[in-house]
Design an enzyme around this catalytic site. Structure first.
Site, short mmCIF file in Angstrom:
data_model
loop_
_atom_site.label_atom_id
_atom_site.label_comp_id
_atom_site.label_asym_id
_atom_site.label_seq_id
_atom_site.Cartn_x
_atom_site.Cartn_y
_atom_site.Cartn_z
N LYS A 116 0.75 -1.38 0.00
CA LYS A 116 0.10 0.19 0.06
C LYS A 116 0.84 1.24 0.02
O LYS A 116 0.40 2.27 -0.65
CB LYS A 116 -0.94 0.05 1.09
CG LYS A 116 -1.99 -1.00 1.04
CD LYS A 116 -3.29 -0.73 2.26
CE LYS A 116 -4.35 -1.68 1.87
NZ LYS A 116 -5.48 -1.48 3.16
N LYS A 130 -14.89 -3.56 -6.46
CA LYS A 130 -15.41 -2.18 -6.70
C LYS A 130 -14.31 -1.39 -7.38
O LYS A 130 -14.43 -0.34 -7.69
CB LYS A 130 -15.58 -1.74 -5.34
CG LYS A 130 -14.88 -1.82 -4.23
CD LYS A 130 -15.26 -1.43 -2.95
CE LYS A 130 -14.71 -1.77 -1.92
NZ LYS A 130 -15.44 -2.26 -0.59
N LYS A 141 -11.94 -11.62 -10.11
CA LYS A 141 -13.05 -11.45 -9.14
C LYS A 141 -13.91 -10.07 -9.48
O LYS A 141 -13.33 -9.17 -9.68
CB LYS A 141 -12.48 -11.33 -7.93
CG LYS A 141 -12.39 -12.92 -7.24
CD LYS A 141 -11.60 -12.95 -5.96
CE LYS A 141 -12.29 -12.23 -4.72
NZ LYS A 141 -11.65 -12.55 -3.56
#
Ligand code: TRP
Length: 327
Positions: free
Chosen positions: A111, A195, A192
């Protein structure tokens, strides 16, 4: 009954993959274990550049959780920031985990490489997560593989704390959540549903209008073989539709494959089945969002119950450390 803690970040809209893959199992799970479900808004704070939307996302996620069937009489659904003990024990955890341990977290490495502003909170995130878990004496934490390392560090920290200050925390273990349906993107059936995928045509949100849901299924990517078999390798798009139809109707995807010749009919029936499955959920969701007082009441019940447990654990931890109690 075994005590189970699950947490979810209020980071955007819930989609069909979240529902069929996880949330639906939470609803079944609430009768088999003592479950706590945290909406971890403070964790979302580590990553958001739009903190102003967090409250709204939190409220919507809470409405979704109740709408899908989490029952406030048996499941404790709470917002992390409503239970101040999370931040309080989080600090204790920061002082129990080492800099080196946090530096080895692969999620932090991933991240932090993708951002220009890396908050200290992103680095100490696992300490707050450890607090989330340990506050509830949770024995089991159902998580996907991406969270295993965070549960491992929680165990290490709990064991270290218990060793230093005496038995205080239950040492939790990660469990593999019961696998629901694996829902793939309708436009790219080899990834998959998520969002973050490009555009929204491949992602069906729980709050999409029936007409949008219908449209998304009708436009779902299939293939040019013009036959319906259940084969994830050879026909990923078709197999995904069959899986979704099966999950929505409680049927078997292989059996369903036998009853279709045409993709058009399969797409229409899958869309219809999803619309029908979601209709009562969408109705409850709308009702709850319109009745903010009721939603607030449900969250207060959850926060009160969560605090009852969390406050006891926090004072046990403070006591074990030997902090001076206020008089
Ligand atoms: N880190 C988890 C995620 O990104 C969310 C989370 C926060 C969590 N606290 C937790 C998960 C405690 C399980 C237990 O999905």
């Amino acid at each position: 009954m075994v005590r189970v803690l699950s947490c979810i970040q209020p980071s955007g809209d819930v989609h069909l993959g979240n529902y069929l893959g996880a949330l639906r199992n939470w609803v079944h799970g609430q009768h088999r274990a003592e479950v706590f479900h945290g909406i971890v808004d403070l964790h979302a704070l580590t990553a958001t550049d739009r903190p102003g939307v967090l409250g709204d996302h939190t409220l919507r996620l809470a409405a979704v959780l109740f709408a899908v069937g989490l029952d406030p009489d048996v499941a404790t659904v709470f917002v992390q920031s409503h239970v101040p003990e999370h931040a309080q024990l989080g600090w204790v955890m920061e002082c129990t985990v080492s800099f080196g341990e946090l530096s080895r977290m692969t999620q932090f490495k991933d991240k932090s490489e993708r951002r220009d502003f890396v908050s200290a909170g992103l680095f100490t995130y696992p300490a707050l997560q450890a607090a989330d878990i340990l506050l509830y004496d949770a024995q089991e934490v159902p998580v996907g593989d991406d969270q295993r390392q965070h549960i491992e560090i929680t165990r290490d920290v709990a064991i270290r704390f218990n060793g230093r200050f005496g038995e205080t925390f239950v040492v939790p273990k990660a469990v593999t959540p019961p696998v629901g349906a694996r829902v793939m993107d309708l436009q790219d059936p080899t990834s998959k549903m998520s969002k973050s995928s490009a555009g929204t045509a491949g992602t069906v949100y729980l709050t999409d209008d029936p007409s949008d849901i219908d449209k998304k299924f009708r436009r779902a990517v299939t293939d040019s073989r013009a036959e319906v078999t259940y084969d994830r390798e050879a026909q990923p798009g078709v197999a995904n539709l069959l899986d979704i139809l099966a999950a929505a109707t409680g049927d078997d995807p292989r059996r369903l494959a036998g009853s279709y010749q045409q993709y058009g009919q399969l797409k229409k029936d899958t869309g219809d089945a999803v619309v029908a499955m979601l209709a009562p959920i969408q109705q409850r969701y709308r009702d709850l969002l319109e009745d903010r007082a009721e939603l607030g009441r449900l969250l207060r019940i959850g926060a009160d119950r969560a605090r009852g447990v969390a406050a006891t654990t926090l004072s046990r931890a403070y006591g074990a450390i030997g902090l001076l109690p206020p008089s």
